[in-house]
Every structure is written in structure tokens, then in C-alpha cells.
Design an enzyme around this catalytic site. Structure first.
Site, PDB file in Angstrom:
ATOM      1  N   LYS B  94      34.153   0.782  16.139  1.00 50.99           N
ATOM      2  CA  LYS B  94      33.277  -0.251  16.694  1.00 50.99           C
ATOM      3  C   LYS B  94      32.421  -0.892  15.625  1.00 50.99           C
ATOM      4  CE  LYS B  94      32.595   2.073  21.183  1.00 50.99           C
ATOM      5  NZ  LYS B  94      33.221   1.209  22.174  1.00 50.99           N
ATOM      6  N   GLY B 229      32.199   4.189  31.764  1.00 49.88           N
ATOM      7  CA  GLY B 229      31.837   5.067  32.874  1.00 49.88           C
ATOM      8  C   GLY B 229      32.978   5.862  33.486  1.00 49.88           C
ATOM      9  N   SER B 251      32.307   8.731  26.864  1.00 51.69           N
ATOM     10  CA  SER B 251      31.594  10.001  26.967  1.00 51.69           C
ATOM     11  C   SER B 251      32.257  10.944  27.974  1.00 51.69           C
ATOM     12  CB  SER B 251      30.158   9.725  27.406  1.00 51.69           C
ATOM     13  OG  SER B 251      29.622   8.668  26.634  1.00 51.69           O
TER      14      SER B 251
END
Lengths: 206, 313
Positions: B94, B229, B251
Site C-alpha cells: 500500500k 471488514g 485484519s
């Protein structure tokens, strides 16, 4: 053969691009085509041939092993079931695979093509390239798109080399199986897919 | 298009590098796959073994960026290089939104794709990186069709939903995908009405040609993943059912208590998303007690939302 049931190995990768190419090839040849996504062993029933797309061979193998699909497909391929593999698909079909230049040789998922293939042989994405090439007996010129492509290092006598680049084979045929290290499905030229449909039409394997 | 390809001699022939077809083609090769966020080579190895199609190297997982606050920047170059040497699958990394130099450095060290990401602290509030100038392909986040097309017009080779990273809450990814799908439906419905297409183009602040392309294709002209998410196999399969080409998991894997099994299960759910029996099998491989706890977004303050960061032009 005017009606063909073709399978697309659907575990991962550029599946829809092959679907579009083979559909347009069938239309041009006046063949009625049924396309089936192959994810499980039972999906292989009634197929006349299979296309193995580009993608990550490690990811495909992981999913294909779990369901028993790899073993079922391997049995068919060893009996002469027609197949067309691009990039990762070509790796799956190779007898000898090298993960990188220094690693030991392992067997491909479907050890049929008598060749040694080196994964990501040209390098990373920054080394991905396009070049115009002829494929003998198939197309006069195709835009060959090589994406983190493998290199075919050594081929056995059974293998016919139909296109080369930089002195290395990039399109090969052995019996009913064709494989390219580049991506005809991204070229906008359906010549290779037509050729594969012809292999299936003339094939005696049932 | 602003395409800039590079011509190079290879023996006695000329080859092309960095063309649009090569950049978008790379993204096509990761379709129907899972890209996993990792912070070190060990996690990357676990991701590769689980069947990931690529890994995204970060300094910190989005959930930790959220918890820690401060400025989030591109990962340490050494960590990216070590990961490149460890795994054979593609490496993404990123850069901050609009940070053309971070992007240039990532291209220089040879990452396979750059994510110009709202998860990092935006560096330029006025504009994004002009991605046509690069030979490396980019992926960008979006919340609706207009945002997706604006990024594509800047040279992005792949789109993902923004979702709300680091929350373990898939609701925003679903909302963003729904917005993209609704947008596409609206454009397709206006296909034979040039005036309506022009109005839509103006509303979305993109060119008529780009909108026309979407109308013709009935989808985005580049690969479209879900992100932000996703925490369980069911989340991943849900996104595939919404017409995504694949998923990014941030995550959700390494903030769970069963990362190895969860990574494998999410890959399986993406491959077999259309087969409830197989998705149930994948979901059985994980325990809800081990999922990351997650955050409720409805009570989240606006300034905490990563999806709102970056130039909205």
C-alpha cells in the site's frame, strides 16, 4: 462434432475470459457449445474437454486437492481427455515443475506434458510483457500476453513446439493437450480456442 | 486513454511493458481468489499455504492502525523485500493516497501491484496518484460507481470496495458493493439513451466514454474485489454472491485466534461461494468465538471512518 460440452476449471483465475473466447470460437465454427464450470469431481461428467485458465497454480492445487477433483481429472487426462492450459494451466499439466531457479523439480498436478517448466520464469509483474507471435498451423499472428509467465525449459520428444519466444517454447502440443505460457484469452484473437475445439471435434476419447 | 506503454528490445524483437492490457490482465489472474494482508514473511508463508492468490504487505494491520492512531505510511522496504523472497505468489503493498513518491518506490523495488489505500493516512487531499504514468498496476478503493470510474480514469487497473477496514464488520463492504451494482444497473438501463448517459457521466464526474463502456459491458471495465471488514468464510461468500471477482481480507485473519484455519476456510468459501454445502463446510472450519471481536459502525464517529479519507474528486 456439432455439439460440444466444454469444462472450465473454475478453481481460480481468468475463467470468464476463456469463456468469452471459446464462446466466440464456437459461434464462428457453427458449433453448439455448452460451458460447465468445473469445481468438483462430479462436474467432469459428460465433458468433451477442459480449459485450465491462468491464475495462481498454488491456489488452484490447494482447492482442487481437497475435493478430489485433481485426482479425478488426472485419471481422465491420462486416458487422453483433451485439455488446453494457459500459464498456471500449463504449469498444472507439466511433468516437471520448478518453483524457482534454485528449487528442486516437483511433479505438476497433472504430469502429462513432457516438459520442465519454471514458474515466474521471466520475473515479476514488472517484467510482464506483450509481443506479437505466430503459432504454427494455428494463427499467423497473435498478441501474446505474458503475465508473470512461466518458462518452458526443456521438452521431451513427444512434445510438438508450435511457438517460441527468446529461444524457448511458449506454445506446445502433445496429443490432445495444448498449452501456452501466455494468454490467448486476453488477445482478442480466438484462433487458439478454435484450434482447441477442432481437437475436441476430431477426438475419439469419450 | 492516457496509456503509456514502454517499448523494449528483447533480442531482435520489440516487446511492450506496462500496457493497459498487461496491467488489467494481472488483476484478472487473481480473480476468484483471496488476497491476504500480512505484516511479515511468516504470515505471508501461512497465507500462501492456505491458498491465497497474493499477499498485501503492511507495516500494521488495519485494526492496529485504527487502535494506534498517528500517521500510517507505506511498509518498511526491507519487510516487503523479505516477503518477496519468501513466497512465490504476487506481492502487493500500500501507498498513501496521492503519495506519488511512495508509489514510485514500491514500483522500483518490484511489487506486483500497488494499493493506493485509505487505510494509510492520505498524503494529498487534492488528488490521487496519476497511475497512467506507472508500469506497475494499481488497485483503488471505492464506495460507489462514480468513485470506481474516477479511479479507473486515473489509470487504476483494479477496483475494490473500501468497506470499513479493521472493523471485522462486513456491512460497509456490502453497502459499497450494493452502491456499485445499483450504479451499473442504472447505467445499463440508460444504454440506448445518450442524453441520460451524459447526465449520469456529469453526476459521477467522469467522461461519457467511460460510462458508455460500463453500459456496453454491464460491469466495471476492470476486475472488482470486495474489501473492508471481511472476517468469516460466510462474509467472503456473501461478497462473491454480490458479483465481486474476489476478496481482500485484512485484519480478519491475523486478528482472529485461528488464522491458519480461517485463511484456508475463507479461500474455500470464495472458490465454492455458489455451493451452500461447501460454504457451510468452510464456515465449520472456524469458530465464532475465535473471530475478531469487531466494531459497530453505526455508532462510530465520522472522523474514525477510514472510508471517508482521501480526495473525493
Amino acid at each position: 462434432m456439432k455439439e460440444i460440452n466444454i469444462g472450465l476449471l473454475g478453481l481460480q483465475g481468468a475463467i470468464e475470459e476463456h469463456e468469452a473466447s471459446v464462446r466466440s470460437a464456437a459461434k464462428a465454427l457453427g458449433i453448439q457449445l455448452d460451458i460447465h464450470t468445473v469445481l468438483l469431481p462430479e462436474d467432469l461428467e459428460g465433458l468433451h474437454g477442459i480449459i485450465m485458465p491462468g491464475g495462481e497454480s498454488t491456489a488452484m492445487i490447494k482447492q482442487g486437492k481437497k475435493s478430489g477433483l485433481l485426482q479425478a481429472l488426472r485419471n481422465k487426462l491420462e486416458d487422453g481427455f483433451p485439455a488446453f492450459g494457459t500459464c498456471a494451466g500449463a504449469i498444472l499439466l507439466s511433468k516437471r515443475v520448478k518453483r524457482d531457479a534454485h528449487s528442486e523439480i516437483t511433479e505438476g498436478a497433472f504430469p502429462i506434458l513432457d516438459q520442465t517448466i519454471l514458474r515466474n520464469g521471466y520475473g515479476r509483474q514488472k517484467d510482464s510483457f506483450a509481443v506479437k507471435l505466430p503459432i504454427r498451423g494455428i494463427v499467423d499472428e497473435i498478441e501474446a500476453i505474458f503475465i508473470r509467465a512461466p518458462i518452458i525449459e526443456k521438452t521431451g520428444e513427444e512434445l510438438k513446439v508450435l511457438a517460441e519466444f527468446g529461444g524457448k517454447p511458449v506454445f506446445v502440443q502433445q496429443g490432445n493437450i495444448i498449452a501456452s505460457t501466455f494468454h490467448p484469452e486476453l488477445s482478442g484473437n480466438n484462433g487458439v480456442h478454435k484450434y482447441f475445439l477442432k481437437i475436441i471435434s476430431e477426438n475419439t476419447y469419450q | 486513454m492516457q496509456e503509456r506503454k514502454v517499448l523494449k528490445e528483447y533480442g531482435d524483437v520489440e516487446i511492450t511493458l506496462g500496457s493497459t492490457n498487461l496491467k488489467r490482465g494481472f488483476a484478472k489472474m487473481v480473480k476468484h481468489g483471496v488476497v491476504m494482508d500480512v505484516t511479515n514473511p511468516t504470515q505471508a508463508g501461512i497465507a500462501e499455504d492456505a491458498g491465497a492468490v497474493a499477499v498485501m504487505v503492511l507495516d500494521k494491520l488495519p485494526a492496529d492502525i485504527r487502535a494506534r492512531g498517528g500517521v500510517a505510511r507505506m511498509a518498511t522496504i526491507q519487510a516487503i523485500k523479505e516477503t518477496m523472497e519468501t513466497v512465490s505468489i504476487p506481492i502487493m503493498a500500500k501507498c498513501r493516497i496521492g503519495h506519488t513518491m511512495e508509489a514510485r518506490l514500491l514500483e522500483e523495488i518490484g511489487v506486483d501491484m500497488i494499493d493506493e489505500s485509505e487505510v494509510l493516512t492520505p498524503a494529498n487531499e487534492a488528488s490521487h496518484v496519476w497511475k497512467w504514468d506507472f508500469t506497475v498496476p494499481f488497485v483503488n478503493g471505492c464506495r460507489d460507481l462514480g468513485e470506481a470510474l474516477r479511479r479507473i480514469e486515473e489509470g487504476s487497473a483494479m477496483i475494490r470496495t473500501k468497506g470499513e477496514a479493521g472493523t471485522g464488520n462486513v456491512a460497509e463492504a456490502i453497502r459499497h458493493m450494493r452502491m456499485v451494482n445499483n450504479g451499473i444497473r442504472q447505467v445499463v438501463a440508460a444504454k440506448d439513451n445518450p442524453q441520460e448517459l451524459m447526465i449520469l457521466a456529469r453526476e459521477m464526474k467522469v467522461s461519457y466514454e467511460t460510462v458508455l463502456k460500463v453500459a456496453e459491458l454491464g460491469r466495471l471495465p476492470v476486475v472488482n474485489f470486495a474489501a473492508g471488514g471481511i472476517a468469516t468464510p460466510a462474509d467472503a461468500a456473501m461478497m462473491m454472491q454480490m458479483n465481486c471477482d474476489g476478496v481482500f481480507v485484512g485484519s480478519g485473519i491475523y486478528k482472529s485466534e485461528d488464522p491458519e484455519m480461517r485463511a484456508e476456510a475463507i479461500v474455500m468459501a470464495v472458490t465454492h461461494w455458489n455451493n451452500p454445502e461447501k460454504v457451510a463446510e468452510a464456515q465449520s472450519m472456524v469458530s465464532e468465538r475465535k473471530s475478531m471481536p469487531g466494531l459497530d459502525i453505526s455508532t462510530m464517529k465520522e472522523e474514525k471512518k477510514l472510508q471517508l479519507r482521501g480526495a473525493n474528486l
